[in-house]
Design an enzyme around this catalytic site. Structure first.
Site: not given
Ligand code: UT7
Length: 342
Positions: A120, A261, A291
């Site tokens: 990125c 970004h 992204n």
């Molecule tokens: O460009 C490269 C750099 N990349 C980034 O900068 C990405 C950085 N990270 C993020 O943008 C975020 O961490 C994500 C969008 C990937 C995830 O968001 P989050 O708020 O950190 O969610 P999480 O991973 O902590 O997940 C929270 C919950 C989990 O369920 P439980 O374990 O609490 O039951 C996940 O399984 O949300 C669940 N989850 C989803 N639910 C519905 C994860 N993805 C999804 C989804 N739909 N697509």
């Protein structure tokens, strides 16, 4: 003895272009593919839709129209380009480089060409290099084209990652500016290689060559620990933006436009608040495109230019964070060709 004085050579962005495929993948489409909802995706990422190519379309197919649009705006012939840099994590082939394929497609016969793997941060790294090549006096015109087919390295069964990415390309012509005109003022880049475990594509390289097993385990797709990357991205982008502003002796109040970004709208918001910038000074495109890795910043520049939000002479800051970990920021005056003295 008489001392001789020199005015500083400046490079500037004189043309910018973008290309996105027509096909849309909406959150409603994703609801039918994995266990997710439009509400979750919008609230946690800010993404509403992304553009995807038809399977089998190579990155150069998007790089070419983006490059042509940037060249047209810069009023530069492909034959005048000295060097082409294509930052990408999804090249047409590992070798030859996509930059070589692009060189042939646009007929940039004089240019040497190579890909840059900065994830990125690839676009900011590549613009920094273009600036250095021009400021050292070696080159006059460098074409930088971020082009990504992220859809070919997404695991479409993993809801944690498949909602995040899109395909697209963004191109810029970086040129030596007429004497006395300021363009790219400074840049700061960094790397922390200990970040590799948190965001990577495990297989397909020499560490783990492709095999039936690696394909079965989806190891040729993006894997990330989202929470760790999120925290590092907020810190990294805010810090590097402040650092580049400090280097040019400007305060955040003097920034006319900030193009971060586009990985997550919440990351962008946290960074904006840390910098104390109002919403109207920050360009957001993630809602429509997701992204697109090395294409997010140059395509957002084109959009802001077309909207009239980015105008000649504006102080623009671009900042990024990505796999590696890698990060970078550049501060520049906006110098479209039409604004320059002939
Ligand atoms: O460009 C490269 C750099 N990349 C980034 O900068 C990405 C950085 N990270 C993020 O943008 C975020 O961490 C994500 C969008 C990937 C995830 O968001 P989050 O708020 O950190 O969610 P999480 O991973 O902590 O997940 C929270 C919950 C989990 O369920 P439980 O374990 O609490 O039951 C996940 O399984 O949300 C669940 N989850 C989803 N639910 C519905 C994860 N993805 C999804 C989804 N739909 N697509």
């Amino acid at each position: 003895m008489t001392l001789r004085t020199h005015t500083r050579i400046y490079a500037g962005i004189t043309g910018v272009g973008m290309a996105f495929p027509e096909r849309l993948l909406t959150n409603a489409d994703l609801e039918r593919m994995v266990d997710t909802t439009d509400a979750w995706i919008v609230e946690r990422t800010g993404i509403r839709e992304r553009h995807l190519v038809e399977p089998g379309t190579p990155a150069s197919a998007l790089a070419e129209p983006a490059a042509r649009q940037a060249l047209e705006m810069a009023q530069v012939d492909a034959g005048e380009i000295d060097c082409i840099i294509v930052p990408t994590v999804t090249p047409d082939t590992i070798f030859p480089a996509t930059a070589c394929i692009l060189q042939d497609k646009i007929g940039a016969k004089r240019a040497w060409a190579f890909d840059l793997l900065g994830a990125c941060s690839g676009y900011v790294y590549a613009v920094s290099l273009a600036d250095a090549l021009i400021r050292c006096g070696k080159h006059d015109k460098v074409l930088v084209v971020g082009a990504e087919i992220m859809s070919c390295i997404v695991n479409w069964t993993d809801r944690n990652t498949c909602v995040l990415f899109g395909d697209g390309a963004g191109a810029t012509v970086v040129e030596r500016l007429p004497d006395g005109v300021e363009g790219i003022l400074d840049w700061v880049n960094g790397t922390d290689g200990s970040g590799a475990p948190y965001l990577h594509q495990a297989a397909g390289g020499s560490a783990k060559p492709a095999s039936h097993e690696t394909v079965d385990r989806y190891e040729h797709t993006i894997w990330q620990d989202g929470k760790i990357v999120f925290k590092k991205a907020v810190e990294g982008m805010a810090n590097v933006s402040l650092e580049v502003l400090q280097k040019i002796g400007a305060s955040t109040d003097e920034v006319d436009l900030f193009i971060p970004h586009q990985a997550n709208l919440r990351i962008i918001d946290y960074v904006r608040k840390k910098l104390g910038l109002p919403e109207e000074k920050v360009v957001v495109t993630i809602d429509r495109y997701g992204n697109t890795t090395s294409a997010t910043i140059p395509s957002a520049m084109r959009i802001a230019h077309e909207d009239g939000r980015l105008r000649a002479g504006h102080l623009l800051v671009i900042a990024t964070f990505g796999a590696g970990f890698t990060w970078g920021a550049a501060a520049l005056r906006w110098t479209p060709k039409s604004s320059l003295p002939r």
